[in-house]
Design an enzyme around this catalytic site. Structure first.
Site, PDB file in Angstrom:
ATOM      1  N   CYS A 274      81.024  28.050   8.831  1.00  0.00           N
ATOM      2  CA  CYS A 274      81.344  29.486   8.916  1.00  0.00           C
ATOM      3  C   CYS A 274      80.492  30.306   7.953  1.00  0.00           C
ATOM      4  O   CYS A 274      80.521  30.066   6.749  1.00  0.00           O
ATOM      5  CB  CYS A 274      82.817  29.714   8.591  1.00  0.00           C
TER       6      CYS A 274
ATOM      7  N   GLY B 255      80.796  24.127   3.461  1.00  0.00           N
ATOM      8  CA  GLY B 255      80.580  25.376   2.710  1.00  0.00           C
ATOM      9  C   GLY B 255      81.809  26.259   2.816  1.00  0.00           C
ATOM     10  O   GLY B 255      81.739  27.407   3.248  1.00  0.00           O
TER      11      GLY B 255
ATOM     12  N   ASN C 286      77.454  18.608  -2.160  1.00  0.00           N
ATOM     13  CA  ASN C 286      76.351  19.192  -1.427  1.00  0.00           C
ATOM     14  C   ASN C 286      76.366  18.550  -0.057  1.00  0.00           C
ATOM     15  O   ASN C 286      76.024  17.374   0.095  1.00  0.00           O
ATOM     16  CB  ASN C 286      75.036  18.903  -2.152  1.00  0.00           C
TER      17      ASN C 286
ATOM     18  N   GLU D  73      82.410  22.232  -0.768  1.00  0.00           N
ATOM     19  CA  GLU D  73      81.804  23.429  -1.347  1.00  0.00           C
ATOM     20  C   GLU D  73      80.930  23.005  -2.519  1.00  0.00           C
ATOM     21  O   GLU D  73      81.320  22.177  -3.339  1.00  0.00           O
ATOM     22  CB  GLU D  73      82.931  24.380  -1.790  1.00  0.00           C
TER      23      GLU D  73
ATOM     24  N   THR E  78      88.602  33.621   7.518  1.00  0.00           N
ATOM     25  CA  THR E  78      87.607  33.263   6.499  1.00  0.00           C
ATOM     26  C   THR E  78      87.350  34.492   5.627  1.00  0.00           C
ATOM     27  O   THR E  78      87.386  35.628   6.117  1.00  0.00           O
ATOM     28  CB  THR E  78      86.266  32.827   7.152  1.00  0.00           C
ATOM     29  N   GLU E  79      87.088  34.261   4.352  1.00  0.00           N
ATOM     30  CA  GLU E  79      86.831  35.383   3.444  1.00  0.00           C
ATOM     31  C   GLU E  79      85.602  36.171   3.922  1.00  0.00           C
ATOM     32  O   GLU E  79      85.582  37.394   3.894  1.00  0.00           O
ATOM     33  CB  GLU E  79      86.593  34.882   2.012  1.00  0.00           C
TER      34      GLU E  79
ATOM     35  N   ASP F  52      74.511  29.927   4.884  1.00  0.00           N
ATOM     36  CA  ASP F  52      73.162  30.407   4.575  1.00  0.00           C
ATOM     37  C   ASP F  52      73.045  31.929   4.614  1.00  0.00           C
ATOM     38  O   ASP F  52      72.344  32.486   5.464  1.00  0.00           O
ATOM     39  CB  ASP F  52      72.152  29.814   5.585  1.00  0.00           C
TER      40      ASP F  52
HETATM   41  N1  SAM Z   1      82.707  29.531   4.843  1.00  0.00           N
HETATM   42  C1  SAM Z   1      83.155  30.512   3.874  1.00  0.00           C
HETATM   43  C2  SAM Z   1      83.602  31.772   4.575  1.00  0.00           C
HETATM   44  O1  SAM Z   1      83.308  31.904   5.769  1.00  0.00           O
HETATM   45  O2  SAM Z   1      84.236  32.618   3.938  1.00  0.00           O
HETATM   46  C3  SAM Z   1      82.098  30.795   2.829  1.00  0.00           C
HETATM   47  C4  SAM Z   1      80.808  31.385   3.352  1.00  0.00           C
HETATM   48  S1  SAM Z   1      79.594  31.612   2.065  1.00  0.00           S
HETATM   49  C5  SAM Z   1      78.558  32.831   2.733  1.00  0.00           C
HETATM   50  C6  SAM Z   1      78.653  30.102   2.166  1.00  0.00           C
HETATM   51  C7  SAM Z   1      79.228  29.031   1.286  1.00  0.00           C
HETATM   52  O3  SAM Z   1      78.537  27.806   1.498  1.00  0.00           O
HETATM   53  C8  SAM Z   1      79.128  29.348  -0.186  1.00  0.00           C
HETATM   54  O4  SAM Z   1      80.398  29.230  -0.792  1.00  0.00           O
HETATM   55  C9  SAM Z   1      78.143  28.309  -0.719  1.00  0.00           C
HETATM   56  O5  SAM Z   1      78.386  27.956  -2.058  1.00  0.00           O
HETATM   57  C10 SAM Z   1      78.375  27.169   0.243  1.00  0.00           C
HETATM   58  N2  SAM Z   1      77.239  26.240   0.378  1.00  0.00           N
HETATM   59  C11 SAM Z   1      75.939  26.566   0.542  1.00  0.00           C
HETATM   60  N3  SAM Z   1      75.183  25.451   0.635  1.00  0.00           N
HETATM   61  C12 SAM Z   1      76.031  24.398   0.531  1.00  0.00           C
HETATM   62  C13 SAM Z   1      75.851  22.985   0.546  1.00  0.00           C
HETATM   63  N4  SAM Z   1      74.645  22.441   0.693  1.00  0.00           N
HETATM   64  N5  SAM Z   1      76.948  22.196   0.402  1.00  0.00           N
HETATM   65  C14 SAM Z   1      78.175  22.744   0.259  1.00  0.00           C
HETATM   66  N6  SAM Z   1      78.400  24.072   0.236  1.00  0.00           N
HETATM   67  C15 SAM Z   1      77.344  24.896   0.374  1.00  0.00           C
END
Ligand code: SAM
Length: 319
Positions: A169, A49, A149, A72, A292-293, A172
């Site tokens: 990071c 993610g 996914n 992602e 991380t963003e 959810d």
């Molecule tokens: N890790 C990054 C950060 O810390 O800036 C992004 C955090 S964001 C809150 C959570 C990310 O996980 C989102 O971009 C979402 O699209 C992705 N995500 C959620 N479920 C996922 C899955 N099953 N497989 C891949 N990515 C997923």
């Protein structure tokens, strides 16, 4: 939906050469089962993610000889990150050839109509203006991203004991409303993470949701019985700068309901929590907290950050 996603038949079929052109094996007679060129080393670090890729970009010069992959699920976000990495590589190439170059980095060219429809929280692109840009070890050749996914089909990408680090990071974001089975940290998925991690490898987690932190600790076998224990945990990590928590201990207890998966206790036996003393020496933890963003957003909002890292123990001899 997942039907739109493409997965290799097996790790041996995966075309990694297109992701890491700087690491392609010069021997053209060596091909993968899928018929693509081979690369000189395996992917060893995965960011589950990965969002807009701040972690990967921050880690690229820290582990310049290690291949790292962001996974992602959102199409536009993945394409954005891929364009961001291409632009950073191009900038490094230009700097290598002409260190005084002040040519600006081109904007990413949308490969899909949806790319122009990016989420509002996309970081400004490019994030390193040419003027400030410097050559970094590895030139960003060691990072890449793909759309997947991660709750499904990870075994199509990676073999047993292939990975040395997995990062999770700020997963959810809607933790409380999510069903257990839809969580990135669960007994079933932790068993998968244990399968891919080599003994001695690490699983890194960070979240701003205390309840989720405690859910993670619980699922990796760290005893978290009550709020008093949680408060002690906070004091413990605050002392070494690992917790920026400034909130009151939450009223929510760890959801004690089991995932209903068998072998939960056995999965816990495969991990041990890494001590704070060890974590302060790990440069990856600093990147995870600061680059991380989502970590930046939490900092702007003065929110808490809870870190937990687990070491993959050697496989026990189960009878
Ligand atoms: N890790 C990054 C950060 O810390 O800036 C992004 C955090 S964001 C809150 C959570 C990310 O996980 C989102 O971009 C979402 O699209 C992705 N995500 C959620 N479920 C996922 C899955 N099953 N497989 C891949 N990515 C997923």
């Amino acid at each position: 939906s997942d039907f739109d996603l493409e997965y290799p038949l097996s790790p041996a079929h995966m075309n990694w050469a297109s992701h890491y052109p700087g690491f392609v094996d010069p021997d053209t007679s060596k091909l993968t089962v899928g018929g693509s060129r081979r690369i000189l080393k395996d992917v060893e670090v995965v960011d589950i993610g990965c969002g807009f890729g701040g972690l990967l970009i921050g880690l690229a010069p820290v582990l310049p000889d290690t291949l790292m992959l962001g996974m992602e699920i959102r199409l536009q976000v993945t394409e954005y990150l891929q364009a961001r990495i291409s632009a950073l590589r191009a900038q490094q190439d230009r700097l290598r050839k002409d260190p005084s170059s002040s040519e600006p980095i081109p904007e990413p060219q949308p490969t899909d109509t949806e790319t122009s429809d990016l989420p509002e929280d996309a970081p400004a692109f490019p994030d390193a203006s040419s003027k400030d840009a410097a050559l970094i070890p590895g030139g960003y050749q060691n990072i890449s991203a793909l759309r997947a996914n991660t709750m499904k089909f990870l075994p199509r990408f990676f073999a047993r004991h292939q990975l040395s680090k997995i990062f999770i990071c700020f997963p959810d974001p809607h933790f409380k409303v999510r069903k257990h089975k839809a969580r990135i940290v669960s007994s079933a998925l932790n068993a998968e993470y244990a399968y891919f991690l080599k003994p001695g490898g690490f699983l890194y987690t960070i979240t701003d949701v205390e309840q989720y932190h405690r859910w993670i600790l619980d699922h990796f076998g760290v005893q978290q019985k009550d709020d008093a224990a949680a408060a002690t945990e906070k004091e413990h990590t605050a002392g070494v700068g690992l917790s920026e928590d400034n909130s009151k201990p939450g009223d929510d207890d760890v959801d004690s309901e089991s995932d209903g998966e068998s072998g939960e206790a056995r999965v816990k036996e495969l991990f041990e929590r890494v001590s704070d003393e060890e974590l302060v020496k790990d440069p990856c933890v600093k990147v995870m907290r600061e680059e991380t963003e989502e970590g930046k957003k939490v900092k702007r909002n003065n929110g808490p950050k809870f870190v937990a890292v687990f070491r993959r123990l050697p496989d026990p001899e189960w009878s």
